[in-house]
Design a protein around this motif. Structure first.
Motif, PDB file in Angstrom:
ATOM      1  N   ASN A 146       0.831  -1.212   0.000  1.00 59.91           N
ATOM      2  CA  ASN A 146       0.000   0.000   0.000  1.00 59.91           C
ATOM      3  C   ASN A 146       0.864   1.260   0.000  1.00 59.91           C
ATOM      4  OD1 ASN A 146      -2.742   1.157   0.284  1.00 59.91           O
ATOM      5  ND2 ASN A 146      -1.977   1.889   2.256  1.00 59.91           N
ATOM      6  N   PHE A 149       3.095   1.774  -3.641  1.00 56.78           N
ATOM      7  CA  PHE A 149       2.461   2.078  -4.924  1.00 56.78           C
ATOM      8  C   PHE A 149       1.613   3.341  -4.840  1.00 56.78           C
ATOM      9  CE2 PHE A 149       3.629  -2.275  -5.562  1.00 56.78           C
ATOM     10  CZ  PHE A 149       3.816  -2.396  -6.928  1.00 56.78           C
ATOM     11  N   PRO A 150       1.578   4.136  -5.910  1.00 55.81           N
ATOM     12  CA  PRO A 150       0.686   5.297  -5.947  1.00 55.81           C
ATOM     13  C   PRO A 150      -0.765   4.855  -5.996  1.00 55.81           C
ATOM     14  CG  PRO A 150       1.689   4.936  -8.094  1.00 55.81           C
ATOM     15  CD  PRO A 150       2.363   3.997  -7.142  1.00 55.81           C
ATOM     16  N   VAL A 151      -1.661   5.779  -5.696  1.00 55.96           N
ATOM     17  CA  VAL A 151      -3.077   5.451  -5.562  1.00 55.96           C
ATOM     18  C   VAL A 151      -3.629   4.765  -6.801  1.00 55.96           C
ATOM     19  CG1 VAL A 151      -5.380   6.425  -5.254  1.00 55.96           C
ATOM     20  CG2 VAL A 151      -3.468   7.302  -3.901  1.00 55.96           C
ATOM     21  N   ASP A 152      -3.257   5.218  -7.996  1.00 61.03           N
ATOM     22  CA  ASP A 152      -3.852   4.678  -9.213  1.00 61.03           C
ATOM     23  C   ASP A 152      -3.388   3.253  -9.523  1.00 61.03           C
ATOM     24  OD1 ASP A 152      -1.290   5.709  -9.689  1.00 61.03           O
ATOM     25  OD2 ASP A 152      -1.674   5.925 -11.839  1.00 61.03           O
ATOM     26  N   ARG A 153      -2.231   2.840  -8.985  1.00 58.38           N
ATOM     27  CA  ARG A 153      -1.720   1.492  -9.233  1.00 58.38           C
ATOM     28  C   ARG A 153      -1.929   0.546  -8.058  1.00 58.38           C
ATOM     29  NH1 ARG A 153       4.333   2.254 -10.580  1.00 58.38           N
ATOM     30  NH2 ARG A 153       4.203  -0.002 -10.893  1.00 58.38           N
ATOM     31  N   ARG A 154      -2.408   1.097  -6.952  1.00 58.40           N
ATOM     32  CA  ARG A 154      -2.537   0.300  -5.729  1.00 58.40           C
ATOM     33  C   ARG A 154      -3.559  -0.833  -5.850  1.00 58.40           C
ATOM     34  NH1 ARG A 154      -3.751   4.194  -1.334  1.00 58.40           N
ATOM     35  NH2 ARG A 154      -1.696   4.981  -1.900  1.00 58.40           N
ATOM     36  N   LYS A 407      -2.991   6.208   5.670  1.00 56.98           N
ATOM     37  CA  LYS A 407      -1.935   5.221   5.443  1.00 56.98           C
ATOM     38  C   LYS A 407      -1.343   4.672   6.732  1.00 56.98           C
ATOM     39  CE  LYS A 407       0.143   5.876   0.885  1.00 56.98           C
ATOM     40  NZ  LYS A 407       1.403   6.199   0.167  1.00 56.98           N
TER      41      LYS A 407
END
Length: 529
Positions: A146, A149-154, A407
């Motif tokens: 978590n 990775f950035p939000v769009d790839r998480r 987070k």
């Protein structure tokens, strides 16, 4: 080596591995983090099912009776479920990197101890140590993914780890059967060692430290109460499968667990630094995926067990053949779980989850009315649908729970989700087992009454359970009637399993309705939740 010595050495090594790695890795690499966590997720998933096919060999080799074999299997699950929330919260406070590396190291140590065990107590201790290690690394693994990775790839990354864990669960019987045939049961524990060592190396080199939650003090009272509550409840649920609900140890364990659970909730509401912030459950964006995941586990956790019983006890297939028949489920989970991350960018979360639940329910419903002669193609389609449904539904639930918290609390969020699934899944296994036996026995007694068997044979079958050891009973049946009796028992066992899974299907349909009403209805709504 005495058990006391094993525990002392294990405690010393556990303390060492959990305190050795306090500093962040020099260089964080998201793909390597994902690889390390996927390897450990698959390793833990594999360990959850691979032991089932080895139970007869272990029982013979270390002179274990049935209750001891059950605790060799369940010691891992008990430790895992009881400590998830504790380690998740601890990781949020001290950082998940050290818990991830230390947990994998303890898991590997437990595997080595199990592979070299020469007694039942040592093997049970080894399994408990592996469960403790898994409880430390499971939430930590999701938390470091978590953070990496950035939000769009998480969502895609989390989907890959879910797929890895599911693949481990599903191929466990196949790998276990192959290892036992080629080597011995000890090989099923050795196989985890190189995988764990690789994961530790990747963790040391590439896993960075996660964001920490600032706490003035640690809630030791809450930790003790929660651990005793979960151990009591899970122990009682597991033990009832052997001793029955009326057994004194089952009642005492469930009462102790319930009392401690109530005391834990009261303590947490009054604590200024609670182990488990109950305010999280006021947020529907967090509460909904937790509830949906727990209900889905209740309906699905027994699928592998009872379908395995159907394949092996009713159809007469081997462990390897049974494992191969699970491949449609495994393949679809592995293929779809990573894909859901991309899908969620364009399709509303509630649509993806609800559709997955309905597809899984359709697969379970196909088991209604199964017989010993049901076409394999029909069963393969059913398992294909279950795999599609699980592959669509489970990964978004994890992602939604993580999105609902900051987070620094990722470890707690994923621990709550995993713990709820373990506890409710264990309850589901107990309830579904009761349904299988109830409907199967009812079918058998009705079939015996209509079969025109000799009165002595009918009387002998009056107390037979359709799921259990009937060998002694069958030996007392005259040879002329034995084949007919075997047919009646297998048909009734299939009927009981099919009816129970159909009820599970109906429960998941209800869960899909709940998911549709409570999970965010659009991509934008999800982002705002």
């Amino acid at each position: 080596m005495s058990i006391h010595h094993v525990l002392v050495v294990s405690h010393a090594r556990a303390h060492h591995v959990f305190t050795r790695f306090p500093h962040p890795a020099a260089k964080t690499s998201a793909p390597m983090v994902l690889l390390a966590c996927s390897l450990t997720a698959m390793m833990a998933g594999l360990d959850g099912t691979v032991l089932n096919v080895a139970a007869p060999q272990i029982s013979h080799d270390v002179a274990a009776d049935l209750s001891e074999v059950l605790w060799i299997v369940n010691g891992y699950s008990l430790a895992f479920a009881a400590l998830l929330v504790t380690f998740g919260t601890l990781g949020d406070s001290i950082g998940h990197r050290r818990l991830f590396i230390g947990g994998v190291a303890l898991f590997v140590f437990g595997s080595v101890l199990a592979a070299t065990s020469d007694s039942v107590p040592m093997l049970i201790v080894a399994r408990v140590l592996s469960g403790i290690g898994a409880a430390a690394q499971a939430p930590a693994g999701i938390a470091v993914v978590n953070a990496a990775f950035p939000v769009d790839r998480r969502p895609t990354a989390i989907g890959i780890t879910v797929a890895a864990a599911s693949a481990g669960l599903a191929v466990g019987p196949v790998i276990g059967g192959a290892l036992i045939e080629l080597f011995t049961w000890r090989a099923i524990f050795w196989v985890s060692v190189p995988v764990g060592i690789i994961a530790i190396g990747l963790g040391l080199m590439f896993v960075g430290e996660t964001e920490k939650q600032q706490r003035e003090s640690y809630d030791f009272t809450g930790t003790v109460l929660l651990t005793v509550a979960l151990v009591g409840i899970i122990f009682g649920l597991i033990q009832q499968s052997q001793a029955g609900w009326q057994a004194a140890e089952v009642i005492a364990s469930l009462v102790l667990g319930t009392v401690c659970a109530i005391a834990f909730l009261r303590h947490e509401l009054r604590s200024s630094e609670p182990l488990l912030d109950l305010a999280l459950f006021r947020n529907p964006a967090f509460r909904s995926p937790i509830v949906v995941g727990a209900i889905l586990s209740f309906g699905l956790i027994s699928v592998f067990l009872f379908i395995s019983i159907y394949y092996q006890s009713v159809r007469g297939l081997s462990a390897i053949e049974t494992g191969l028949l699970y491949l449609p489920t495994t393949v679809m989970i592995v293929v779809l779980a990573p894909f859901t991350g991309t899908l969620l960018k364009h399709v509303a979360p509630r649509t993806v989850v609800s559709a997955g639940l309905l597809i899984a329910a359709a697969g379970l419903a196909m088991y209604a009315g199964i017989t010993p002669m049901t076409a394999i193609v029909w069963l393969a389609i059913a398992q294909l649908l279950i795999g599609i449904g699980v592959g669509l539904a489970f990964p978004p639930l994890s992602n939604l729970a993580l999105d609902a918290v900051e987070k620094a609390r990722a470890g707690l969020a994923i621990s709550i989700m995993k713990t709820s699934r373990e506890v409710v899944g264990t309850l589901g296994l107990a309830v579904m087992g009761i349904l299988v036996v109830t409907f199967g026995d009812r079918s058998l007694h009705s079939a015996v009454a209509d079969a025109g068997l000799p009165p002595s044979v009918a009387e002998t079958l009056a107390g037979v359970k359709v799921v259990g050891d009937q060998d002694a009973v069958l030996e007392s049946i005259p040879a002329d009637d034995r084949n007919q009796v075997i047919q009646l028992i297998t048909e009734s066992a299939a009927s009981g399993i099919g009816t129970a899974l159909a009820i599970g299907s109906a429960l998941i349909v209800i869960c899909a309705i709940y998911a549709w009403r409570t999970i965010p209805g659009s991509v934008a709504e999800k982002e705002d939740a």
